[in-house]
Design a protein around this motif. Sequence first.
Motif, PDB file in Angstrom:
ATOM      1  N   THR A  86       0.835  -1.208   0.000  1.00  0.00           N
ATOM      2  CA  THR A  86       0.000   0.000   0.000  1.00  0.00           C
ATOM      3  C   THR A  86       0.867   1.253   0.000  1.00  0.00           C
ATOM      4  O   THR A  86       0.632   2.196  -0.771  1.00  0.00           O
ATOM      5  CB  THR A  86      -0.907   0.005   1.255  1.00  0.00           C
ATOM      6  OG1 THR A  86      -1.645  -1.217   1.264  1.00  0.00           O
ATOM      7  CG2 THR A  86      -1.839   1.190   1.287  1.00  0.00           C
ATOM      8  N   GLU A  87       1.872   1.271   0.864  1.00  0.00           N
ATOM      9  CA  GLU A  87       2.743   2.441   0.934  1.00  0.00           C
ATOM     10  C   GLU A  87       3.497   2.620  -0.386  1.00  0.00           C
ATOM     11  O   GLU A  87       3.655   3.741  -0.888  1.00  0.00           O
ATOM     12  CB  GLU A  87       3.735   2.312   2.089  1.00  0.00           C
ATOM     13  CG  GLU A  87       4.552   3.569   2.283  1.00  0.00           C
ATOM     14  CD  GLU A  87       5.385   3.539   3.549  1.00  0.00           C
ATOM     15  OE1 GLU A  87       4.954   4.145   4.544  1.00  0.00           O
ATOM     16  OE2 GLU A  87       6.448   2.878   3.553  1.00  0.00           O
ATOM     17  N   ALA A  88       3.952   1.508  -0.957  1.00  0.00           N
ATOM     18  CA  ALA A  88       4.708   1.580  -2.214  1.00  0.00           C
ATOM     19  C   ALA A  88       3.859   2.237  -3.310  1.00  0.00           C
ATOM     20  O   ALA A  88       4.345   3.084  -4.069  1.00  0.00           O
ATOM     21  CB  ALA A  88       5.139   0.167  -2.630  1.00  0.00           C
ATOM     22  N   ILE A  89       2.583   1.858  -3.382  1.00  0.00           N
ATOM     23  CA  ILE A  89       1.703   2.432  -4.415  1.00  0.00           C
ATOM     24  C   ILE A  89       1.507   3.932  -4.157  1.00  0.00           C
ATOM     25  O   ILE A  89       1.569   4.749  -5.081  1.00  0.00           O
ATOM     26  CB  ILE A  89       0.347   1.680  -4.447  1.00  0.00           C
ATOM     27  CG1 ILE A  89       0.573   0.232  -4.911  1.00  0.00           C
ATOM     28  CG2 ILE A  89      -0.660   2.401  -5.365  1.00  0.00           C
ATOM     29  CD1 ILE A  89      -0.567  -0.721  -4.625  1.00  0.00           C
ATOM     30  N   ASN A  90       1.313   4.278  -2.904  1.00  0.00           N
ATOM     31  CA  ASN A  90       1.134   5.695  -2.571  1.00  0.00           C
ATOM     32  C   ASN A  90       2.360   6.533  -2.921  1.00  0.00           C
ATOM     33  O   ASN A  90       2.239   7.694  -3.311  1.00  0.00           O
ATOM     34  CB  ASN A  90       0.766   5.856  -1.089  1.00  0.00           C
ATOM     35  CG  ASN A  90      -0.723   5.653  -0.866  1.00  0.00           C
ATOM     36  OD1 ASN A  90      -1.510   6.565  -1.039  1.00  0.00           O
ATOM     37  ND2 ASN A  90      -1.119   4.428  -0.527  1.00  0.00           N
ATOM     38  N   ILE A  91       3.542   5.939  -2.785  1.00  0.00           N
ATOM     39  CA  ILE A  91       4.773   6.668  -3.151  1.00  0.00           C
ATOM     40  C   ILE A  91       4.756   6.965  -4.650  1.00  0.00           C
ATOM     41  O   ILE A  91       5.063   8.083  -5.083  1.00  0.00           O
ATOM     42  CB  ILE A  91       6.038   5.857  -2.766  1.00  0.00           C
ATOM     43  CG1 ILE A  91       6.151   5.767  -1.247  1.00  0.00           C
ATOM     44  CG2 ILE A  91       7.296   6.485  -3.377  1.00  0.00           C
ATOM     45  CD1 ILE A  91       7.296   4.898  -0.756  1.00  0.00           C
ATOM     46  N   THR A 109      -6.883   1.831 -14.357  1.00  0.00           N
ATOM     47  CA  THR A 109      -6.631   0.706 -13.460  1.00  0.00           C
ATOM     48  C   THR A 109      -7.591  -0.410 -13.880  1.00  0.00           C
ATOM     49  O   THR A 109      -8.044  -0.430 -15.020  1.00  0.00           O
ATOM     50  CB  THR A 109      -6.758   1.140 -11.979  1.00  0.00           C
ATOM     51  OG1 THR A 109      -6.435   0.031 -11.155  1.00  0.00           O
ATOM     52  CG2 THR A 109      -8.145   1.638 -11.626  1.00  0.00           C
ATOM     53  N   THR A 110      -7.869  -1.355 -12.984  1.00  0.00           N
ATOM     54  CA  THR A 110      -8.841  -2.399 -13.322  1.00  0.00           C
ATOM     55  C   THR A 110      -9.855  -2.489 -12.187  1.00  0.00           C
ATOM     56  O   THR A 110      -9.575  -2.044 -11.067  1.00  0.00           O
ATOM     57  CB  THR A 110      -8.183  -3.793 -13.503  1.00  0.00           C
ATOM     58  OG1 THR A 110      -8.102  -4.428 -12.225  1.00  0.00           O
ATOM     59  CG2 THR A 110      -6.818  -3.700 -14.142  1.00  0.00           C
ATOM     60  N   PHE A 118      -6.389   0.933  -5.949  1.00  0.00           N
ATOM     61  CA  PHE A 118      -7.568   1.562  -6.549  1.00  0.00           C
ATOM     62  C   PHE A 118      -7.777   2.952  -5.934  1.00  0.00           C
ATOM     63  O   PHE A 118      -7.783   3.957  -6.631  1.00  0.00           O
ATOM     64  CB  PHE A 118      -8.800   0.666  -6.324  1.00  0.00           C
ATOM     65  CG  PHE A 118      -9.974   1.025  -7.182  1.00  0.00           C
ATOM     66  CD1 PHE A 118     -10.119   0.487  -8.451  1.00  0.00           C
ATOM     67  CD2 PHE A 118     -10.935   1.917  -6.729  1.00  0.00           C
ATOM     68  CE1 PHE A 118     -11.205   0.828  -9.261  1.00  0.00           C
ATOM     69  CE2 PHE A 118     -12.017   2.267  -7.529  1.00  0.00           C
ATOM     70  CZ  PHE A 118     -12.152   1.720  -8.798  1.00  0.00           C
ATOM     71  N   VAL A 119      -7.893   2.958  -4.603  1.00  0.00           N
ATOM     72  CA  VAL A 119      -8.223   4.224  -3.928  1.00  0.00           C
ATOM     73  C   VAL A 119      -7.149   5.310  -4.136  1.00  0.00           C
ATOM     74  O   VAL A 119      -7.498   6.462  -4.409  1.00  0.00           O
ATOM     75  CB  VAL A 119      -8.516   3.980  -2.425  1.00  0.00           C
ATOM     76  CG1 VAL A 119      -8.889   5.274  -1.723  1.00  0.00           C
ATOM     77  CG2 VAL A 119      -9.638   2.948  -2.264  1.00  0.00           C
ATOM     78  N   PRO A 120      -5.844   4.993  -4.032  1.00  0.00           N
ATOM     79  CA  PRO A 120      -4.858   6.074  -4.244  1.00  0.00           C
ATOM     80  C   PRO A 120      -4.985   6.709  -5.624  1.00  0.00           C
ATOM     81  O   PRO A 120      -4.866   7.930  -5.770  1.00  0.00           O
ATOM     82  CB  PRO A 120      -3.507   5.362  -4.103  1.00  0.00           C
ATOM     83  CG  PRO A 120      -3.790   4.154  -3.273  1.00  0.00           C
ATOM     84  CD  PRO A 120      -5.179   3.719  -3.655  1.00  0.00           C
TER      85      PRO A 120
END
Length: 399
Positions: A86-91, A109-110, A118-120
Amino acid sequence: MKKKDFPIFQNNKDLVYLDSAATSQKPQVVLDAMMDYYKNYNANVRRGLYPIAEKATAKVEEARDKVSEFINAEDPSEIIFVRNATEAINIVVESYTYPSIKEGEEIATTIMEHHSNFVPWQQLAIKKFLKFGYLDFDHNGNLFFVDELIKKAKSLAITHVSNVLGTINPIKEIIRNARKINKDIVILVDGAQSVPHMKVDVQDLDCDFFVFSGHKMMASTGIGVLYGKKKLLSRMEPFLYGGQMIQEVAIDRSTFADIPYRFEAGTLDIAGIISLGVAVDYLEKLGMEAIRNHEKKLTRYCLDQMEKIEGITLYGPKNAEEKGGIIAFNIERIHPHDIAQVLGDRNICIRAGHHCAMPLHTRLGVSATCRVSFGIYNETEDVDILVKGIQKVKKIFKA
Ligand SMILES: Cc1ncc(COP(=O)(O)O)c(C=O)c1O
């Protein structure tokens, strides 16, 4: 395959753990490595000039090298230690996409993503007035590739393996096709459900970013990985500012360290990183192909047994070749939470709910499903106990 390596099963004799997609159990070697750090060389890294600090620093960099080889990154500096997928995607969203995208542009996205992927992106689209498109899937849980969407999208965020349907997306082919029609598209692959269970080669996939969590692959909670192509990471602004990530700090300005340290502000989860290095060794010793084959066999067996249960609906591919060790299902006239609760009372651990994939459930037209997911410590007896348990649930609820 290796149940005896996992102390939790010795300490809970009748435990039937079928929730590895949520988090995996930990083998003794991983627990030992963490304890060894705390007992014998606990020190902060990259600071101390004394032997235990030097050893801790060397172990962290050794783990980085192992992870880099494990996913075949071009260079260990492409491996950033973070808290989780999750953190990696937010970065990536905050430090790569946010500064480089303009109002009105499109991201994709999918609809089968975990909320983490999805949410970020959705929130970025809201904040920056972007168009937010998604790829849909068919009745079998296979994605439709939509040229029109991919052609216009600045980025594509896509999961390798769905945490609900189990679908193994043909990521290499999807990326190749996407690049053919849109050479500038930046592609992030969520590998949270693939890296622990199959061989991943990020260079072969040709993804720009790839993320995963240590706790789903035998390591401790609190450690995850952001892989990024060097040329992209090097261009990105830091995500967090503070100690460890700087080159020089003056009163009115700072310069920042090179990758990977630029993205590793503050004290790292040192024990977690060490656990990840040992987890990688452990998985490699078993062999990723052997792990995949074991879990495929279990998935096939489980699908065969479950298909015989009257009133069951199975979601996602029915063919174990196209599926990770994840099976979502519902039983007519029984709420998923009731199923999970009754099984849980018998120490059979499955998941019920939306599994952090509400858009996917909306698409399926259900609010919740039950989910069974396998790890290397599961055997066919676990499936037999599960199926007997489900029959018992059906009796209790007269379904
Ligand atoms: C496909 C997928 N992506 C991302 C995540 C998020 O992982 P974490 O909570 O470790 O960040 C999960 C967790 O279940 C997942 O299954």
